[in-house]
Scaffold this motif. Structure first.
Motif, short mmCIF file in Angstrom:
data_model
loop_
_atom_site.label_atom_id
_atom_site.label_comp_id
_atom_site.label_asym_id
_atom_site.label_seq_id
_atom_site.Cartn_x
_atom_site.Cartn_y
_atom_site.Cartn_z
N ARG A 93 45.35 50.42 -79.18
CA ARG A 93 45.93 49.64 -80.28
C ARG A 93 45.79 48.14 -80.03
NH1 ARG A 93 51.49 48.09 -81.40
NH2 ARG A 93 52.19 49.37 -79.65
N ARG A 94 46.12 47.71 -78.82
CA ARG A 94 46.14 46.27 -78.54
C ARG A 94 44.74 45.65 -78.53
NH1 ARG A 94 51.36 44.71 -79.57
NH2 ARG A 94 52.85 45.80 -78.23
N VAL A 95 43.73 46.42 -78.16
CA VAL A 95 42.39 45.85 -78.14
C VAL A 95 41.92 45.53 -79.56
CG1 VAL A 95 40.99 47.98 -78.29
CG2 VAL A 95 40.16 46.06 -76.95
N ARG A 140 49.19 29.08 -73.76
CA ARG A 140 48.27 28.99 -74.89
C ARG A 140 48.24 30.25 -75.76
NH1 ARG A 140 44.08 25.18 -74.41
NH2 ARG A 140 43.47 26.01 -76.46
N PHE A 141 48.60 31.40 -75.14
CA PHE A 141 48.45 32.68 -75.84
C PHE A 141 49.67 33.57 -75.61
CE2 PHE A 141 44.21 31.30 -74.52
CZ PHE A 141 43.46 31.42 -75.69
N GLU A 142 49.84 34.52 -76.52
CA GLU A 142 50.68 35.68 -76.22
C GLU A 142 49.83 36.61 -75.35
OE1 GLU A 142 53.40 37.61 -79.14
OE2 GLU A 142 52.15 36.50 -80.57
N LEU A 143 50.32 36.97 -74.18
CA LEU A 143 49.52 37.76 -73.24
C LEU A 143 49.90 39.23 -73.29
CD1 LEU A 143 49.44 35.51 -70.03
CD2 LEU A 143 47.94 35.45 -72.05
N GLY A 144 48.89 40.06 -73.21
CA GLY A 144 49.06 41.49 -73.00
C GLY A 144 48.14 41.90 -71.88
N VAL A 145 48.70 42.33 -70.74
CA VAL A 145 47.92 42.60 -69.54
C VAL A 145 47.86 44.10 -69.28
CG1 VAL A 145 47.71 42.21 -67.05
CG2 VAL A 145 48.58 40.39 -68.54
N PHE A 146 46.65 44.61 -69.10
CA PHE A 146 46.46 45.98 -68.63
C PHE A 146 45.89 45.89 -67.23
CE2 PHE A 146 46.83 46.58 -73.13
CZ PHE A 146 47.52 47.79 -73.24
N ASN A 147 46.75 46.20 -66.27
CA ASN A 147 46.40 46.06 -64.85
C ASN A 147 45.88 47.39 -64.34
OD1 ASN A 147 46.17 45.21 -62.24
ND2 ASN A 147 48.31 44.61 -61.99
#
Length: 414
Positions: free
Chosen positions: A282-284, A161-168
């Motif tokens: 930046r991503r947030v 459903r989305f382009e994901l960007g994960v900060f683990n």
């Protein structure tokens, strides 16, 4: 396709066999006992834990926190800095102990002996933490866990459903395993690719903001962190008794393959962590929606990145929080540390209601119905039934985050 920023805390990995903070607290005590000071000297980790515990005990019950290993490791950094002689230590030492005598602890004689001893044990603890997490991830125990299919389904469903960007914020490889092919910040030779992290316009990444079981220090002094895919290989996680790096106010930090404890902004100054943190900022701002899973809101650098973005009332993205809190009060009456930090971080004070209801929900009933606690004015939804259990309402979560559905989709269904 809209962009979904995901922040993962320890609670997101516990259901697939990774340790909780309390589990690591117990292991830290074991590792501190393995460290062997000279006769008559302190186990500094245990001594600092006791001091933190006594300090917290004196606070009012309504705001009384509990010690944890991260707090204690951070205080060890502060103590080592305080024990460093002029002009490189903490000038307040002159007010607290004008003679420079240590307070309540036994150290070696010598100007830098106390600093060296504390940093030696601190490095030992961090190296043991890295080794322990890697052992837990070796040989695919995450993928063999009975609930990994649910974990994988949650991420694959969101990825559709989305382009994901994960900060683990965790060290384990669960998220990377569930998102094959996601960019981790390193090239095919295992070298950190700062340029690609900063220039990348696409998403589909998993960045380990605090370190990874795949991180390997360059020997012998750890001036560079590389990525090593094969966990059964030989890793160098830090040099006990050697090799620190000076950050703000002359504080010295061990060079290790991951970071834990206090002064995280200082710890993040080394690569790849600094570039990952810059990417988070930046991503947030790029994100169309945010999902926070299993996070205790205990990292102020992460909280402020979210808080600064969400202060703007116009065009703020929807935020879904997946947590496990069956015995909690509703946010309307909640006064614990987690609830307070969430409200400040997300700029989302009350009211919180289950959609279609006018009174604050009873959380156990809300869980049984599969409903969410929603702050409609600030577009924040809280799922209290557990990270993996959210797969039951994955379509509703995705629709709400995507803007394709109103709050009513998050009401209980049973």
């Amino acid at each position: 396709m809209k962009r979904l920023l995901i922040i993962l805390g320890a609670g997101s990995s516990i259901p697939v066999g990774m340790p909780s903070v309390s589990d690591l607290d117990r292991k830290m005590f074991e590792w501190s006992d393995d460290w062997s000071p000279a006769p008559g000297l302190e186990n500094y980790y245990r001594a600092v834990w006791k001091g933190v515990e006594q300090y917290y005990f004196a606070s009012p019950d309504s705001i009384k926190p509990s010690p944890n290993f991260e707090k204690v490791l951070g205080e060890m950094v502060g103590l080592a800095h305080w024990m460093t002689p002029p002009p490189f230590g903490n000038a307040l030492r002159q007010l607290i102990s004008p003679t420079g005598a240590p307070i309540g602890m036994a150290f070696h004689e010598g100007r830098y002996a106390a600093t060296v001893g504390i940093n030696d044990q601190l490095t030992h603890q961090l190296v043991k933490l890295a080794q322990h997490m890697r052992e837990l991830c070796k040989g695919g125990p995450v993928t063999r866990h009975c609930r990994f299919s649910e974990y994988e389904a949650l991420f694959s469903g969101l990825r559709k459903r989305f382009e994901l960007g994960v900060f683990n914020l965790n060290y384990d490889n669960a998220a990377l395993t569930a998102l094959p092919g996601a960019f981790a910040g390193f090239d095919s030779n295992g070298r950190f690719s700062a340029a690609e992290v900063h220039e990348r316009t696409t998403w589909d990444f998993v960045y380990h903001l605090h370190g990874s079981v795949h991180h390997k220090l360059e020997q012998p002094f750890g001036n560079r962190i590389d990525w090593f895919a094969e966990l059964n290989g030989t890793f160098f996680d830090g040099h006990v008794g050697n090799s620190t790096d000076t950050r703000s106010d002359n504080r010295a930090f061990p060079k290790t393959s991951l970071i834990a404890g206090g002064f995280k902004l200082d710890q993040l100054l080394a690569e790849p962590f600094l570039s990952f943190y810059a990417a988070l900022i930046r991503r947030v701002y790029e994100a169309d929606a945010i999902l926070i899973g299993g996070y205790g809101f205990g990292d102020m650098h992460v909280n402020r990145a979210l808080q600064n973005r969400l202060e703007a009332k116009e065009s703020r993205p929807p935020v879904a929080v997946l947590t496990w809190s069956p015995g909690a009060d509703p946010m309307e009456f909640r006064s614990d540390e987690w609830g307070r930090k969430l409200a400040v971080t997300l700029h989302a004070p009350t009211p919180y209601r289950e959609p279609g209801h006018t009174s604050p929900p009873h959380i156990a009933d809300l869980i049984s119905r599969g409903g969410f606690e929603v702050c409609s004015p600030h577009r924040v939804a809280i799922w209290h039934a557990g990270f993996l259990e959210a797969t039951r309402r994955l379509d509703a979560i995705a629709d709400w985050l995507d803007g394709a559905a109103q709050d009513a989709v998050l009401a209980g269904t049973s």
